[in-house]
Scaffold this active site. Structure first.
Site, PDB file in Angstrom:
ATOM      1  CB  SER A 242      -1.004  -0.191   0.960  1.00  0.00           C
ATOM      2  OG  SER A 242      -1.127   0.772   1.395  1.00  0.00           O
TER       3      SER A 242
ATOM      4  CE1 TYR B 186      -3.758  -2.116   4.717  1.00  0.00           C
ATOM      5  CE2 TYR B 186      -2.818   0.302   4.487  1.00  0.00           C
ATOM      6  CZ  TYR B 186      -3.383  -0.922   4.273  1.00  0.00           C
ATOM      7  OH  TYR B 186      -4.321  -1.654   2.493  1.00  0.00           O
TER       8      TYR B 186
ATOM      9  CB  SER C  29       0.805  -5.788   8.039  1.00  0.00           C
ATOM     10  OG  SER C  29      -0.274  -4.513   7.682  1.00  0.00           O
TER      11      SER C  29
HETATM   12  P1  NAP Z   1     -10.989  -5.942  -0.434  1.00  0.00           P
HETATM   13  O1  NAP Z   1     -12.100  -5.543  -2.285  1.00  0.00           O
HETATM   14  O2  NAP Z   1     -11.426  -6.180   0.459  1.00  0.00           O
HETATM   15  O3  NAP Z   1     -10.824  -7.601  -1.186  1.00  0.00           O
HETATM   16  C1  NAP Z   1      -9.602  -8.196   0.088  1.00  0.00           C
HETATM   17  C2  NAP Z   1      -9.890 -10.198  -0.462  1.00  0.00           C
HETATM   18  O4  NAP Z   1      -9.301 -10.636  -0.004  1.00  0.00           O
HETATM   19  C3  NAP Z   1     -11.003 -10.225  -0.482  1.00  0.00           C
HETATM   20  O5  NAP Z   1     -11.998 -11.104  -1.230  1.00  0.00           O
HETATM   21  C4  NAP Z   1     -11.010 -11.339   1.267  1.00  0.00           C
HETATM   22  O6  NAP Z   1     -11.899 -11.906   0.937  1.00  0.00           O
HETATM   23  C5  NAP Z   1      -9.833 -11.504   0.779  1.00  0.00           C
HETATM   24  N1  NAP Z   1      -9.760 -11.675   2.207  1.00  0.00           N
HETATM   25  C6  NAP Z   1      -9.869 -11.078   3.311  1.00  0.00           C
HETATM   26  N2  NAP Z   1      -8.795 -12.040   3.878  1.00  0.00           N
HETATM   27  C7  NAP Z   1      -8.546 -13.202   3.770  1.00  0.00           C
HETATM   28  C8  NAP Z   1      -7.827 -14.307   4.683  1.00  0.00           C
HETATM   29  N3  NAP Z   1      -7.806 -14.050   5.904  1.00  0.00           N
HETATM   30  N4  NAP Z   1      -7.831 -15.421   3.618  1.00  0.00           N
HETATM   31  C9  NAP Z   1      -8.169 -15.281   2.182  1.00  0.00           C
HETATM   32  N5  NAP Z   1      -8.724 -14.494   1.948  1.00  0.00           N
HETATM   33  C10 NAP Z   1      -9.029 -13.288   2.508  1.00  0.00           C
HETATM   34  O7  NAP Z   1      -9.732  -5.157  -1.205  1.00  0.00           O
HETATM   35  P2  NAP Z   1      -8.726  -4.763  -2.102  1.00  0.00           P
HETATM   36  O8  NAP Z   1      -9.339  -3.287  -1.627  1.00  0.00           O
HETATM   37  O9  NAP Z   1      -9.114  -5.601  -3.887  1.00  0.00           O
HETATM   38  O10 NAP Z   1      -7.446  -5.105  -1.124  1.00  0.00           O
HETATM   39  C11 NAP Z   1      -6.624  -6.082  -1.441  1.00  0.00           C
HETATM   40  C12 NAP Z   1      -5.563  -5.938  -1.448  1.00  0.00           C
HETATM   41  O11 NAP Z   1      -4.516  -4.423  -2.049  1.00  0.00           O
HETATM   42  C13 NAP Z   1      -5.249  -5.509  -0.218  1.00  0.00           C
HETATM   43  O12 NAP Z   1      -4.130  -6.251   0.786  1.00  0.00           O
HETATM   44  C14 NAP Z   1      -5.009  -4.432   0.529  1.00  0.00           C
HETATM   45  O13 NAP Z   1      -4.288  -3.885   2.085  1.00  0.00           O
HETATM   46  C15 NAP Z   1      -4.683  -3.188  -0.887  1.00  0.00           C
HETATM   47  N6  NAP Z   1      -4.682  -1.896  -0.956  1.00  0.00           N
HETATM   48  C16 NAP Z   1      -5.893  -1.840  -1.470  1.00  0.00           C
HETATM   49  C17 NAP Z   1      -5.780   0.169  -1.749  1.00  0.00           C
HETATM   50  C18 NAP Z   1      -7.111   0.347  -2.165  1.00  0.00           C
HETATM   51  O14 NAP Z   1      -7.299   1.434  -2.223  1.00  0.00           O
HETATM   52  N7  NAP Z   1      -8.189  -0.274  -1.830  1.00  0.00           N
HETATM   53  C19 NAP Z   1      -5.077   0.572  -1.553  1.00  0.00           C
HETATM   54  C20 NAP Z   1      -4.147   0.114  -0.730  1.00  0.00           C
HETATM   55  C21 NAP Z   1      -4.104  -1.322  -0.438  1.00  0.00           C
HETATM   56  P3  NAP Z   1     -13.332 -11.734   2.200  1.00  0.00           P
HETATM   57  O15 NAP Z   1     -14.235 -11.158   1.406  1.00  0.00           O
HETATM   58  O16 NAP Z   1     -13.859 -13.389   1.454  1.00  0.00           O
HETATM   59  O17 NAP Z   1     -12.885 -11.318   3.235  1.00  0.00           O
END
Ligand code: NAP
Length: 271
Positions: free
Chosen positions: A154, A169, A172
């Site tokens: 991130s 967060y 990590s």
């Molecule tokens: P998201 O739509 O919430 O997707 C996260 C996915 O991870 C969900 O499918 C969730 O499944 C799965 N997950 C969470 N905990 C898990 C576990 N213990 N075991 C297996 N699967 C798990 O969010 P996203 O934004 O796409 O996030 C993806 C990554 O991008 C993350 O690492 C986040 O920190 C990073 N990120 C996102 C942003 C942003 O602006 N969106 C910015 C910086 C970094 P469940 O629903 O089943 O829990």
């Protein structure tokens, strides 16, 4: 209808044909968009997600686009489940070339005195231990022919520190970068590249995994610190834009790149 010659030309020019890609957290957001794009580029895609229905929905979508995939239910923080998940994927596809360690949660954002140790552990276990286990159990398969690992970190914890209260967060996400750099060196002789993407301001469901508690008790008022995205006049990025970066990093187009972060945030973390 495509004639056979045109079809063969398209398959030959797909960036990931004959590759097998594993994506954690592929049931939503960035992981889902990356899964669909990699499948369009010819990869067989295995989704590891906590909620299997969400992973299956991603597979349904990529199959609709002409791709091929498999959904597995596993918690990335659970060692046994992850080991089993990689074994199942290898048994199904006989190889693993690409890993996107992407599953993550925002967790509890709160003043440090109020973050419970279990809340800290849950964020670190999902985001950092989950990344460790994903890579650990993928590496024996990647070593058979080489490959590419991309870790979703991130802007927070790497170039931006303004999400006050998101201490677990950000910690990590910072540690994921150190992990990636250590492994980029360790795994280079095995022709395995390890890179990190650092998104900021991307529209996904990640807010649903966020608990904000008493942030108003932190003297540096969080609401006064606005997120800005200079490149788009504050419009959030799309998951498809992040997926294009992932595709570059897992494809041969980035064959000389390892051990580096790429920020993808419209310039927001520079402020
Ligand atoms: P998201 O739509 O919430 O997707 C996260 C996915 O991870 C969900 O499918 C969730 O499944 C799965 N997950 C969470 N905990 C898990 C576990 N213990 N075991 C297996 N699967 C798990 O969010 P996203 O934004 O796409 O996030 C993806 C990554 O991008 C993350 O690492 C986040 O920190 C990073 N990120 C996102 C942003 C942003 O602006 N969106 C910015 C910086 C970094 P469940 O629903 O089943 O829990």
């Amino acid at each position: 209808m495509l004639c056979d010659r045109a079809k063969n030309y398209l398959i030959k020019n797909m960036k990931l044909s004959a590759k097998v890609a594993v994506i954690t957290g592929g049931g939503s957001g960035i992981g889902r968009a990356a899964a669909i794009l990699m499948a369009k580029e010819g990869a067989k895609v295995a989704i590891i997600n906590r909620t299997v229905e969400a992973g299956e929905e991603t597979v349904r979508q990529l199959v609709d686009e002409g791709g091929c995939g498999l959904a597995i239910a596993a918690d990335v923080a659970d060692s046994q489940q992850m080991q089993q998940a990689f074994q199942t994927i290898f048994d199904e596809y006989q190889r693993i070339d690409i890993v996107l360690a992407n599953a993550g949660i925002n967790g509890v954002w709160s003043p440090i005195e109020e973050i419970e140790p279990e809340e800290w552990d849950r964020t670190i276990n999902t985001n950092l231990r989950g990344t460790f286990l994903t890579v650990k159990y993928a590496v024996p398969y990647l070593k058979k022919q080489g490959g590419s690992i991309v870790i979703t970190s991130s802007i927070n914890g790497t170039r931006s520190f303004r999400k006050i209260g998101a201490t677990a967060y950000a910690s990590s996400k910072a540690a994921q970068v150190a992990l990636a750099k250590m492994l980029a060196l360790e795994l280079a002789p095995s022709q395995i590249r390890v890179n990190v993407i650092c998104p900021g301001g991307v529209l996904t469901a990640i807010e649903e995994s966020t608990t904000k508690r008493h942030l108003d008790r932190i003297p540096v008022a969080p609401d006064a610190i606005q997120d800005m995205i200079p490149l788009t006049d504050n419009t959030a990025g799309s998951t498809e834009e992040v997926a294009q970066l992932v595709l570059f990093l897992v494809s041969d187009a980035s064959s000389f790149i390892t051990g580096t972060e790429v920020w993808i945030d419209g310039g927001g973390s520079l402020i």
